[in-house]
Design a protein around this motif. Structure first.
Motif, PDB file in Angstrom:
ATOM      1  N   GLN A  90      36.830  84.768  85.413  1.00  0.00           N
ATOM      2  CA  GLN A  90      38.105  85.501  85.374  1.00  0.00           C
ATOM      3  C   GLN A  90      39.300  84.572  85.503  1.00  0.00           C
ATOM      4  O   GLN A  90      40.433  84.967  85.201  1.00  0.00           O
ATOM      5  CB  GLN A  90      38.169  86.540  86.514  1.00  0.00           C
ATOM      6  CG  GLN A  90      37.149  87.651  86.387  1.00  0.00           C
ATOM      7  CD  GLN A  90      35.818  87.313  87.062  1.00  0.00           C
ATOM      8  OE1 GLN A  90      35.456  86.152  87.214  1.00  0.00           O
ATOM      9  NE2 GLN A  90      35.083  88.334  87.436  1.00  0.00           N
ATOM     10  N   ASN A  91      39.051  83.340  85.971  1.00  0.00           N
ATOM     11  CA  ASN A  91      40.146  82.385  86.165  1.00  0.00           C
ATOM     12  C   ASN A  91      40.133  81.268  85.123  1.00  0.00           C
ATOM     13  O   ASN A  91      40.858  80.282  85.246  1.00  0.00           O
ATOM     14  CB  ASN A  91      40.095  81.799  87.580  1.00  0.00           C
ATOM     15  CG  ASN A  91      40.473  82.837  88.628  1.00  0.00           C
ATOM     16  OD1 ASN A  91      41.174  83.800  88.319  1.00  0.00           O
ATOM     17  ND2 ASN A  91      40.013  82.651  89.848  1.00  0.00           N
ATOM     18  N   ILE A  92      39.286  81.418  84.111  1.00  0.00           N
ATOM     19  CA  ILE A  92      39.278  80.478  82.991  1.00  0.00           C
ATOM     20  C   ILE A  92      39.672  81.287  81.756  1.00  0.00           C
ATOM     21  O   ILE A  92      38.939  82.190  81.325  1.00  0.00           O
ATOM     22  CB  ILE A  92      37.875  79.853  82.764  1.00  0.00           C
ATOM     23  CG1 ILE A  92      37.300  79.264  84.064  1.00  0.00           C
ATOM     24  CG2 ILE A  92      37.933  78.814  81.641  1.00  0.00           C
ATOM     25  CD1 ILE A  92      37.924  77.998  84.568  1.00  0.00           C
TER      26      ILE A  92
ATOM     27  N   VAL B 183      43.460  78.927  85.435  1.00  0.00           N
ATOM     28  CA  VAL B 183      44.547  79.632  86.129  1.00  0.00           C
ATOM     29  C   VAL B 183      44.155  79.926  87.573  1.00  0.00           C
ATOM     30  O   VAL B 183      43.036  79.641  87.988  1.00  0.00           O
ATOM     31  CB  VAL B 183      44.932  80.963  85.416  1.00  0.00           C
ATOM     32  CG1 VAL B 183      45.375  80.719  83.988  1.00  0.00           C
ATOM     33  CG2 VAL B 183      43.800  81.988  85.471  1.00  0.00           C
ATOM     34  N   ASP B 184      45.073  80.533  88.288  1.00  0.00           N
ATOM     35  CA  ASP B 184      44.858  81.059  89.637  1.00  0.00           C
ATOM     36  C   ASP B 184      44.591  79.970  90.672  1.00  0.00           C
ATOM     37  O   ASP B 184      43.446  79.777  91.114  1.00  0.00           O
ATOM     38  CB  ASP B 184      43.721  82.099  89.629  1.00  0.00           C
ATOM     39  CG  ASP B 184      43.746  82.942  90.900  1.00  0.00           C
ATOM     40  OD1 ASP B 184      44.575  82.650  91.777  1.00  0.00           O
ATOM     41  OD2 ASP B 184      42.937  83.879  91.008  1.00  0.00           O
ATOM     42  N   PHE B 185      45.649  79.338  91.098  1.00  0.00           N
ATOM     43  CA  PHE B 185      45.537  78.282  92.109  1.00  0.00           C
ATOM     44  C   PHE B 185      45.872  78.809  93.500  1.00  0.00           C
ATOM     45  O   PHE B 185      46.258  78.059  94.385  1.00  0.00           O
ATOM     46  CB  PHE B 185      46.413  77.072  91.708  1.00  0.00           C
ATOM     47  CG  PHE B 185      45.862  76.398  90.476  1.00  0.00           C
ATOM     48  CD1 PHE B 185      46.143  76.880  89.211  1.00  0.00           C
ATOM     49  CD2 PHE B 185      45.003  75.325  90.594  1.00  0.00           C
ATOM     50  CE1 PHE B 185      45.591  76.300  88.078  1.00  0.00           C
ATOM     51  CE2 PHE B 185      44.444  74.722  89.476  1.00  0.00           C
ATOM     52  CZ  PHE B 185      44.740  75.213  88.209  1.00  0.00           C
TER      53      PHE B 185
ATOM     54  N   THR C 197      36.021  91.670  92.383  1.00  0.00           N
ATOM     55  CA  THR C 197      37.364  91.130  92.288  1.00  0.00           C
ATOM     56  C   THR C 197      37.701  90.534  93.632  1.00  0.00           C
ATOM     57  O   THR C 197      36.960  90.689  94.593  1.00  0.00           O
ATOM     58  CB  THR C 197      38.380  92.239  91.967  1.00  0.00           C
ATOM     59  OG1 THR C 197      38.286  93.189  93.026  1.00  0.00           O
ATOM     60  CG2 THR C 197      38.077  92.880  90.644  1.00  0.00           C
ATOM     61  N   ARG C 198      38.859  89.890  93.689  1.00  0.00           N
ATOM     62  CA  ARG C 198      39.249  89.262  94.950  1.00  0.00           C
ATOM     63  C   ARG C 198      39.318  90.301  96.067  1.00  0.00           C
ATOM     64  O   ARG C 198      39.129  89.974  97.226  1.00  0.00           O
ATOM     65  CB  ARG C 198      40.594  88.564  94.796  1.00  0.00           C
ATOM     66  CG  ARG C 198      40.548  87.357  93.898  1.00  0.00           C
ATOM     67  CD  ARG C 198      40.334  86.110  94.739  1.00  0.00           C
ATOM     68  NE  ARG C 198      41.489  85.919  95.603  1.00  0.00           N
ATOM     69  CZ  ARG C 198      42.604  85.335  95.211  1.00  0.00           C
ATOM     70  NH1 ARG C 198      42.717  84.865  93.998  1.00  0.00           N
ATOM     71  NH2 ARG C 198      43.594  85.184  96.037  1.00  0.00           N
ATOM     72  N   THR C 199      39.561  91.570  95.712  1.00  0.00           N
ATOM     73  CA  THR C 199      39.669  92.579  96.762  1.00  0.00           C
ATOM     74  C   THR C 199      38.323  92.821  97.429  1.00  0.00           C
ATOM     75  O   THR C 199      38.255  93.326  98.526  1.00  0.00           O
ATOM     76  CB  THR C 199      40.168  93.916  96.182  1.00  0.00           C
ATOM     77  OG1 THR C 199      39.433  94.172  94.993  1.00  0.00           O
ATOM     78  CG2 THR C 199      41.632  93.886  95.901  1.00  0.00           C
TER      79      THR C 199
HETATM   80 MG    MG Z   1      42.188  85.340  89.632  1.00  0.00          MG
END
Ligand code: MG
Ligand code: ADP
Length: 366
Positions: free
Chosen positions: A159-161, A175-177, A356-358
């Protein structure tokens, strides 16, 4: 290299160079289309810069989270994006706005969306092994650059590529640092963070975090890209964590049919419980899987074809800026690999969407 004088004990960097604008975002940008993505504390929307007509992605980050001021975390995200500006595989940061409640990052727009979509796609749209080799090289060049500068991403997952385009398959953008940290020889970092399926054993054991922690996630990521299956995913989070700490991985032909033995060897070099035994990003870039013709599977390619494929997939890394150092391998040739063999998968086999992050447990640090 990131200046350790500006890093806190937790490896966060809060000194940023970008001018934080306080004029109105909407005076300069029009929001267009639907949301691009959403996390627990951020929403990402497509926008167009009024003065240039350029498409961008605006990430709206809430400063207050769970009753705590998290502006420092956002500054850390900005500092890392600034630090990685010289690398073409890290998403570009164009502008930063601040309101009373939010900070808005105006980012390069990655039109192809998350590689997640192709990881879970059916055969026709799924990545071929040749695609994975090219994309893995790009991910590694981005991550090697971060590691060379003592930055760890700590949330590498599909999800972050993102991709610059999906069809034809473009180039990757990391993304997403938000969880990224600075690691250096003088400070030891132990935190509980990440996304269950992708976290390394040392995170679960509260042992020191290092660049090797990202390398584990790249092993998981490569496994998912090639097979469409998540190697450690269990029915419950506890089962996932147990699978990770026991390094319980299925390398059988059932999962890897149609995938080369070199690819499996590559993944095995990363899914090593002992971080010191794990391949580094540089070692990965030298691995035969990413560098050799898979002659039994592909016809040899003429040198001019190699040149043509390189120009498209691996832009020259611009000169480093902000005092950051570049790895000693700014570009690598793209080697042809196997033919259009689909990565081995019958059907997508996640039992449920990726968390997800949640969903993250244990809880993320602020
Ligand atoms: Mg993310
Ligand atoms: P979070 O910290 O909430 O996970 P991310 O930075 O990962 O935030 O962004 C959430 C999602 O928004 C990403 O997974 C992706 O789908 C989308 N997204 C983020 N940045 C961009 C971008 N630059 N271009 C296109 N889509 C993006």
């Amino acid at each position: 290299m990131l200046d350790s004088a500006v890093t806190s004990k937790s490896g966060m960097v809060t000194k940023v160079h970008t001018r934080i604008r306080t004029d109105l975002f909407k005076n300069n940008y029009d929001l267009v289309g639907k949301e691009l993505g959403r996390g627990k504390f951020a929403v990402v929307k497509k926008c167009v810069e009024k003065s240039t007509g350029q498409e961008r992605a605006a990430k709206f980050l809430r400063k207050r989270r769970k009753g705590q001021d998290c502006r420092g975390d956002i500054l850390n995200e900005i500092a890392v994006l600034e630090a990685a500006k010289a690398n073409p595989y890290v998403v570009g940061l164009h502008d930063v706005y601040e309101t009373s409640t939010e900070i808005i990052l105006v980012l390069e727009f990655a039109a192809g969306g998350e590689i997640f979509n192709q990881c879970v796609a059916d055969n026709d749209e799924a990545f071929t092994e040749k695609d994975v080799i090219r994309l893995a090289r790009q991910i590694l060049m981005g991550v090697a650059f971060l590691h060379w500068n003592n930055v760890v991403h700590l949330d590498l997952k599909p999800q972050n590529i993102l991709l610059t385009s999906a069809q034809p398959l473009g180039d990757i953008r990391i993304v997403d640092f938000g969880l990224s940290r600075c690691v250096d020889a003088t400070s030891e970092l132990r935190e509980i963070l990440g996304t269950p399926e992708y976290v390394a054993p040392e995170i679960l054991n509260y042992e020191p975090i290092s660049t090797a922690t990202d390398m584990w996630s790249i092993g998981v990521l490569t496994y998912v890209m090639l097979t469409g299956e998540s190697p450690f995913l269990g029915e419950e989070k506890q089962e996932t964590f147990l699978n990770i700490s026991q390094v319980n991985v299925d390398y059988s032909q059932d999962v890897f049919h149609g995938v080369s033995a070199l690819a499996v060897d590559f993944i095995q070099s990363l899914l090593q419980k002992n971080p010191r035994k794990r391949a580094t990003a540089e070692e990965c870039l030298d691995h035969p899987w990413l560098n050799t013709h898979l002659t039994s599977l592909a016809a040899p390619t003429m040198p001019d074809e190699q040149e043509a494929s390189q120009s498209e997939s691996e832009p020259e890394s611009p000169a480093p800026s902000l005092g950051l150092v570049s790895p000693p391998y700014p570009t690598y040739p793209t080697y042809p690999a196997q033919g259009e063999l689909k990565a081995g998968r019958d059907a997508f086999s996640f039992s449920e969407p990726f968390p997800t992050r949640t969903d993250i447990q244990p809880e993320l640090i602020c």
